[in-house]
Design a protein around this motif. Structure first.
Motif, PDB file in Angstrom:
ATOM      1  N   CYS A 183       0.860  -1.192   0.000  1.00 23.30           N
ATOM      2  CA  CYS A 183       0.000   0.000   0.000  1.00 23.30           C
ATOM      3  C   CYS A 183       0.894   1.239   0.000  1.00 23.30           C
ATOM      4  O   CYS A 183       1.774   1.370   0.858  1.00 23.30           O
ATOM      5  CB  CYS A 183      -0.895   0.005   1.242  1.00 23.30           C
ATOM      6  N   CYS A 186       0.125   3.484   3.644  1.00 26.69           N
ATOM      7  CA  CYS A 186       0.711   3.095   4.934  1.00 26.69           C
ATOM      8  C   CYS A 186       2.009   2.322   4.757  1.00 26.69           C
ATOM      9  O   CYS A 186       2.682   2.021   5.739  1.00 26.69           O
ATOM     10  CB  CYS A 186      -0.292   2.287   5.739  1.00 26.69           C
ATOM     11  N   CYS A 209      -7.678  -0.274   1.772  1.00 28.41           N
ATOM     12  CA  CYS A 209      -6.563  -0.895   2.494  1.00 28.41           C
ATOM     13  C   CYS A 209      -7.073  -1.397   3.835  1.00 28.41           C
ATOM     14  O   CYS A 209      -7.780  -0.684   4.544  1.00 28.41           O
ATOM     15  CB  CYS A 209      -5.436   0.114   2.695  1.00 28.41           C
ATOM     16  N   GLU A 211      -5.349  -1.877   6.380  1.00 23.80           N
ATOM     17  CA  GLU A 211      -4.595  -1.236   7.455  1.00 23.80           C
ATOM     18  C   GLU A 211      -4.956   0.242   7.616  1.00 23.80           C
ATOM     19  O   GLU A 211      -5.362   0.669   8.683  1.00 23.80           O
ATOM     20  CB  GLU A 211      -3.083  -1.351   7.184  1.00 23.80           C
ATOM     21  N   CYS A 212      -4.777   1.039   6.541  1.00 17.62           N
ATOM     22  CA  CYS A 212      -4.956   2.488   6.690  1.00 17.62           C
ATOM     23  C   CYS A 212      -6.324   2.955   6.191  1.00 17.62           C
ATOM     24  O   CYS A 212      -6.647   4.141   6.339  1.00 17.62           O
ATOM     25  CB  CYS A 212      -3.826   3.257   6.001  1.00 17.62           C
TER      26      CYS A 212
HETATM   27 ZN   LIG Z   1      -2.636   1.271   3.563  1.00 21.26          ZN
END
Ligand SMILES: [Zn+2]
Length: 224
Positions: A183, A186, A209, A211-212
């Motif tokens: 990504c 992040c 994403c 995660e982010c």
């Molecule tokens: Zn990300």
């Protein structure tokens, strides 16, 4: 661009310069006050010396005119001239010392005035650089607004709302590319599950994403 506007190095520079200007200004005021105090001291001394000279002149005239006949009066007159002459020398010594102090104080005031002028020029230069930088950012912002206006009609209200919300939450960057299975927001690698999910997704599906939470865009460099 908002960030660039707020964090221009010239902003810090100008604020530090303002502090320096304040210091130099107050030191200059102090030095100028000292100069005028010492000059007043010198004026007073010159007045005192003048009075002593006049009195000595009058005594000398009386002596030269020969109008004083009494020996006792004559002696007292000569004695006074002697004292006045010593007083004059003492006052002139003090005046010399005062003049030296005046010279030093004037030198300091003049150096500070030069420093003040130098700082004014530096401030003008920094202010010019700041306004040039702001003008450049304004031009970039206008261009970005135009670019956005050409894209917005092709984006659904829902997606636009999501984009604006993420942008506000995530430091202004709502959409990132996937690069080499990573990504670009992040900088975390996609898991094997993520890769499978992205591969299986329809071409126009909105990917996020894990995660982010940013919207991810697939490109030729995505490594999928
Ligand atoms: Zn990300």
């Amino acid at each position: 661009m908002e960030h660039r506007r707020r964090t221009l190095p010239e902003i810090t520079e100008l604020s530090e310069l303002a502090q320096q200007q304040q210091k130099v200004h107050s030191a200059l005021v102090t030095a100028q006050t000292e100069v005028s105090d010492i000059a007043r001291e010198q004026d007073k001394l010159e007045g005192d010396i003048d009075q002593v000279r006049q009195r000595m002149g009058r005594d000398q005239q009386r002596l030269d005119a020969g109008s004083v006949s009494s020996a006792k009066e004559l002696e007292s007159l000569q004695h006074e001239i002697g004292s006045l002459s010593k007083r004059q020398r003492d006052l002139e010594d003090v005046e010399l010392e005062v003049m030296e102090r005046l010279e030093v104080a004037e030198g300091q005031a003049s150096a500070l005035a030069t420093e003040q002028e130098r700082l004014t020029a530096v401030v003008e230069d920094a202010a010019r650089r700041r306004s040039d930088a702001l003008a450049a950012i304004d031009r970039d912002a206008e261009y970005a607004q135009q670019q956005r206006a050409t894209v917005v009609p092709h984006v659904s209200d829902e997606l636009l709302a999501l984009y604006d919300k993420l942008r506000a939450q995530l430091g202004g960057v709502a959409v990132v590319a996937i690069k080499q299975r990573r990504c670009d927001g992040c900088r975390l690698d996609l898991s094997a599950t993520d890769v499978g999910r992205v591969r299986a997704a329809e071409e126009d599906e909105i990917l996020r994403c894990e995660e982010c939470r940013r919207i991810q865009v697939r490109t030729e460099e995505s490594g999928l």
